[in-house]
Design a protein around this motif. Structure first.
Motif: not given
Length: 319
Positions: A120-136
């Motif tokens: 679950e922690a890995k999934e949350k981290a992956l989602a956060a990185e994906q959001e940051r990538l989309n923003k960039l």
């Protein structure tokens, strides 16, 4: 191109025995004007190239950040897949151990819960990185669009200045050879009038021929209301000794600049808010003061036309 024109003019001058020195000098002056305009265009091209290079560096930096985030995202995806495989293995073990021992079952259940929490922690981290990538990615696209808009604005402004110079040159064509020049340099258009066209010695009253030239400039300014106009008065370094209302060369240059402003304001299509008069005295010469010809060139009025750069400056600050 300038060299070919110069060679042609020189050949014409050499092969025609009846050409006067005045015609020859006019040809030399035209050649000099062409060289100045060529250097001006080269300087502007260099300036725009430097700005584009800076914007390219920013774009490359953002692309590097994007690539780094993609790599981090891929790493998290790999870890997520490995964790998923481990979970599947534990589920299989759980099914087998459930038949044999409750203790073993409890142990496996605890491991499963820990693994699920990690997953679950890995999934949350992956989602956060994906959001940051989309923003960039969105920021990079926005900046690229602004760079394109800025380049378009700069090109349009340069074309507008070129048209303004051509219009002024055409309007003032009849004053060619009378101490009046029009040139474009450093993102501005300069109309330079020697005092022999405008004023008598020691006077700030504009003569008939000079007034006609200034009136033509005012007509062009009336058709270009987005241009800021600086009128500068210049003198040679010979001290003023006329007395009366004038104290020195600086005072004389200021009164002459103001006299030009007064004539331009007579055209009601010109906004006075765009006009500025300044006296520079003998402190901005364009030739040496050790010859009569040099002093004559230094005694001049310069009308400097500058486009308003508010939109370009705002966009540069936003990039």
């Amino acid at each position: 191109m300038i060299k070919r024109i110069s060679a042609g003019l020189l050949a014409l001058a050499l092969t025609t025995s009846c050409v006067s020195s005045k015609v020859y000098k006019d040809l030399e002056n035209k050649y000099a004007d062409l060289k100045k305009e060529n250097r001006s265009l080269a300087d502007q091209n260099t300036s725009l190239e430097q700005e584009r290079n800076q914007l390219d560096l920013k774009s490359k930096d953002l692309q590097a950040q994007l690539d780094k985030l993609k790599a981090e995202r891929d790493k998290l995806s790999t870890e997520y897949a490995a964790a998923q495989n481990s979970l599947n293995t534990l589920k299989t073990s759980y099914a087998a151990l459930e038949k044999n021992s409750s203790d073993a079952l409890d142990s496996n259940m605890k491991k499963n819960r820990e693994l699920l929490a990690q997953l679950e922690a890995k999934e949350k981290a992956l989602a956060a990185e994906q959001e940051r990538l989309n923003k960039l990615r969105s920021e990079l696209q926005d900046r690229s669009q602004r760079v394109d808009e800025l380049e378009g604005m700069i090109a349009a402004q340069d074309a507008s200045l070129k048209r303004l110079k051509e219009t002024l040159s055409k309007a003032l064509n009849s004053f060619e050879g009378k101490g009046l020049t029009v040139e474009q340099k450093n993102g501005k258009v300069y109309v330079s009038m020697e005092n022999k066209l405008l004023f008598d010695s020691g006077s700030w009253t504009v003569g008939k021929e000079g007034r006609r030239a200034v009136t033509e400039v005012a007509k062009v300014l009336a058709e270009n209301p987005e241009i800021a106009v600086l009128i500068e008065g210049h003198t040679d370094n010979v001290p003023y000794n006329g007395g009366g209302q004038i104290t020195d060369n600086w005072d004389l240059s200021t009164k002459r600049a103001t006299a030009i402003v007064t004539i331009i304001k007579e055209n009601k299509g010109v906004d006075p808010k765009n006009l500025t008069a300044a006296g520079r005295g003998e402190f901005a010469p364009i030739a040496g003061n050790d010859t009569a010809e040099g002093r004559s060139k230094n005694r001049r009025i310069e009308i400097i036309l500058t486009p308003k750069l508010d939109e370009i400056s705002k966009m540069l600050n936003e990039i």
